[in-house]
Design a protein around this motif. Structure first.
Motif, PDB file in Angstrom:
ATOM      1  N   MET A   1      18.433  -4.463  -3.183  1.00  0.00           N
ATOM      2  CA  MET A   1      19.859  -4.144  -3.130  1.00  0.00           C
ATOM      3  C   MET A   1      20.420  -4.623  -1.796  1.00  0.00           C
ATOM      4  O   MET A   1      19.837  -4.403  -0.750  1.00  0.00           O
ATOM      5  CB  MET A   1      20.045  -2.627  -3.253  1.00  0.00           C
ATOM      6  CG  MET A   1      21.490  -2.232  -3.149  1.00  0.00           C
ATOM      7  SD  MET A   1      21.829  -0.467  -2.936  1.00  0.00           S
ATOM      8  CE  MET A   1      20.699   0.312  -4.020  1.00  0.00           C
ATOM      9  N   THR A   2      21.532  -5.304  -1.865  1.00  0.00           N
ATOM     10  CA  THR A   2      22.201  -5.795  -0.665  1.00  0.00           C
ATOM     11  C   THR A   2      22.827  -4.630   0.093  1.00  0.00           C
ATOM     12  O   THR A   2      23.466  -3.771  -0.500  1.00  0.00           O
ATOM     13  CB  THR A   2      23.297  -6.801  -1.050  1.00  0.00           C
ATOM     14  OG1 THR A   2      22.707  -7.823  -1.839  1.00  0.00           O
ATOM     15  CG2 THR A   2      23.928  -7.401   0.175  1.00  0.00           C
ATOM     16  N   ARG A   3      22.618  -4.626   1.403  1.00  0.00           N
ATOM     17  CA  ARG A   3      23.217  -3.571   2.216  1.00  0.00           C
ATOM     18  C   ARG A   3      24.690  -3.874   2.443  1.00  0.00           C
ATOM     19  O   ARG A   3      25.080  -5.019   2.593  1.00  0.00           O
ATOM     20  CB  ARG A   3      22.490  -3.455   3.560  1.00  0.00           C
ATOM     21  CG  ARG A   3      21.106  -2.857   3.439  1.00  0.00           C
ATOM     22  CD  ARG A   3      20.439  -2.714   4.792  1.00  0.00           C
ATOM     23  NE  ARG A   3      21.195  -1.900   5.717  1.00  0.00           N
ATOM     24  CZ  ARG A   3      21.155  -0.569   5.790  1.00  0.00           C
ATOM     25  NH1 ARG A   3      20.417   0.103   4.949  1.00  0.00           N
ATOM     26  NH2 ARG A   3      21.865   0.089   6.684  1.00  0.00           N
ATOM     27  N   THR A   4      25.486  -2.829   2.447  1.00  0.00           N
ATOM     28  CA  THR A   4      26.910  -2.971   2.750  1.00  0.00           C
ATOM     29  C   THR A   4      27.079  -2.696   4.239  1.00  0.00           C
ATOM     30  O   THR A   4      26.656  -1.643   4.722  1.00  0.00           O
ATOM     31  CB  THR A   4      27.740  -1.969   1.924  1.00  0.00           C
ATOM     32  OG1 THR A   4      27.467  -2.187   0.538  1.00  0.00           O
ATOM     33  CG2 THR A   4      29.222  -2.164   2.184  1.00  0.00           C
ATOM     34  N   PRO A   5      27.663  -3.635   4.992  1.00  0.00           N
ATOM     35  CA  PRO A   5      27.718  -3.494   6.455  1.00  0.00           C
ATOM     36  C   PRO A   5      28.841  -2.565   6.938  1.00  0.00           C
ATOM     37  O   PRO A   5      29.784  -2.990   7.609  1.00  0.00           O
ATOM     38  CB  PRO A   5      27.940  -4.936   6.928  1.00  0.00           C
ATOM     39  CG  PRO A   5      28.705  -5.576   5.808  1.00  0.00           C
ATOM     40  CD  PRO A   5      28.184  -4.930   4.545  1.00  0.00           C
ATOM     41  N   TRP A   6      28.728  -1.285   6.602  1.00  0.00           N
ATOM     42  CA  TRP A   6      29.724  -0.321   7.067  1.00  0.00           C
ATOM     43  C   TRP A   6      29.632  -0.194   8.584  1.00  0.00           C
ATOM     44  O   TRP A   6      28.551  -0.160   9.144  1.00  0.00           O
ATOM     45  CB  TRP A   6      29.482   1.047   6.424  1.00  0.00           C
ATOM     46  CG  TRP A   6      29.606   1.043   4.937  1.00  0.00           C
ATOM     47  CD1 TRP A   6      28.609   1.190   4.034  1.00  0.00           C
ATOM     48  CD2 TRP A   6      30.810   0.891   4.172  1.00  0.00           C
ATOM     49  NE1 TRP A   6      29.097   1.125   2.755  1.00  0.00           N
ATOM     50  CE2 TRP A   6      30.445   0.946   2.808  1.00  0.00           C
ATOM     51  CE3 TRP A   6      32.145   0.703   4.503  1.00  0.00           C
ATOM     52  CZ2 TRP A   6      31.369   0.834   1.777  1.00  0.00           C
ATOM     53  CZ3 TRP A   6      33.067   0.581   3.473  1.00  0.00           C
ATOM     54  CH2 TRP A   6      32.683   0.653   2.137  1.00  0.00           C
ATOM     55  N   THR A   7      30.770  -0.108   9.234  1.00  0.00           N
ATOM     56  CA  THR A   7      30.804   0.017  10.690  1.00  0.00           C
ATOM     57  C   THR A   7      30.975   1.482  11.077  1.00  0.00           C
ATOM     58  O   THR A   7      31.379   2.311  10.253  1.00  0.00           O
ATOM     59  CB  THR A   7      31.987  -0.780  11.268  1.00  0.00           C
ATOM     60  OG1 THR A   7      33.216  -0.173  10.812  1.00  0.00           O
ATOM     61  CG2 THR A   7      31.937  -2.238  10.831  1.00  0.00           C
ATOM     62  N   PRO A   8      30.686   1.821  12.343  1.00  0.00           N
ATOM     63  CA  PRO A   8      30.942   3.194  12.804  1.00  0.00           C
ATOM     64  C   PRO A   8      32.412   3.594  12.628  1.00  0.00           C
ATOM     65  O   PRO A   8      32.711   4.768  12.410  1.00  0.00           O
ATOM     66  CB  PRO A   8      30.548   3.157  14.286  1.00  0.00           C
ATOM     67  CG  PRO A   8      29.525   2.054  14.368  1.00  0.00           C
ATOM     68  CD  PRO A   8      29.962   1.033  13.352  1.00  0.00           C
ATOM     69  N   ASP A   9      33.322   2.625  12.710  1.00  0.00           N
ATOM     70  CA  ASP A   9      34.739   2.923  12.512  1.00  0.00           C
ATOM     71  C   ASP A   9      35.011   3.375  11.079  1.00  0.00           C
ATOM     72  O   ASP A   9      35.775   4.310  10.852  1.00  0.00           O
ATOM     73  CB  ASP A   9      35.587   1.689  12.854  1.00  0.00           C
ATOM     74  CG  ASP A   9      37.082   1.980  12.716  1.00  0.00           C
ATOM     75  OD1 ASP A   9      37.539   2.977  13.309  1.00  0.00           O
ATOM     76  OD2 ASP A   9      37.778   1.223  12.014  1.00  0.00           O
TER      77      ASP A   9
END
Length: 195
Positions: free
Chosen positions: A1-9
């Motif tokens: 599964m591809t990771r979704t690059p969620w940011t701390p923001d």
């Protein structure tokens, strides 16, 4: 599964949302908080966030609750962020496939089928309407479209459209409208490479 690059923001906007209250008719605070906690957990794990339906949120008619419009706007933002990540990942995968196919040997180029750029764009940019009833699982349809795009990029025969089968979306979850997908598959069976 591809990771979704969620940011701390992204995570901070979900964990500390600026949601105003209203005295009556707002969403039940506990319901909204439960959804926000679930979204934040998925983001921290780098997982995709599925579409969030506010129809499952209860209204608080006798007590204060979150004003509906800001809650709906926040959930809409999350959906838009996820869509942008999905598009970027899909574009990167398609570009990588195109790069690999362009480095194929010239001898095999003579035997390759000539799928036009317009045909490939038509498949890549196909968007199906979302539905809750009679809907196919999104991931399965997207995987099939990826296989079609790989075959086109390599100049190969398309996967067997007639045997393509998709699971229906789970109860209460949205998916791709099955009628629209089936119509697309009918069109795909008539698609021929350029001469």
């Amino acid at each position: 599964m591809t990771r979704t690059p969620w940011t701390p923001d992204h995570v901070a906007r979900i964990e500390r949302p600026a949601l105003p209250m209203q005295s009556r008719g707002g969403y039940v605070v506990a319901d909204v908080q439960l959804q926000l906690d679930r979204i934040a957990g998925l983001m921290r794990a780098g997982r995709p966030v599925p579409p969030i339906a506010t129809s499952a949120l209860r209204r608080s008619y006798l007590r204060p609750g979150y004003a509906p419009e800001p809650v709906e706007a926040l959930f809409s933002h999350v959906g838009e962020w996820q869509r942008q990540f999905d598009e970027a990942a899909h574009s990167a995968a398609t570009a990588a496939l195109a790069d690999r196919s362009s480095s194929a040997e010239s001898a095999s180029d003579e035997r390759r089928l000539n799928w036009t750029r317009q045909q490939q764009v038509w498949v890549r940019e196909m968007q199906f309407p979302s539905a809750r009833r009679s809907a196919y699982e999104v991931g399965e349809v997207d995987d099939f479209l990826d296989r079609v795009l790989v075959a086109m990029a390599k100049g190969e025969e398309l996967p067997d459209v007639q045997s393509a089968k998709f699971y229906m979306a789970r109860l209460g979850r949205s998916g791709y409208d099955s009628v629209a997908v089936d119509h697309f598959l009918d069109q795909l069976t008539r698609l021929r490479p350029a001469l």
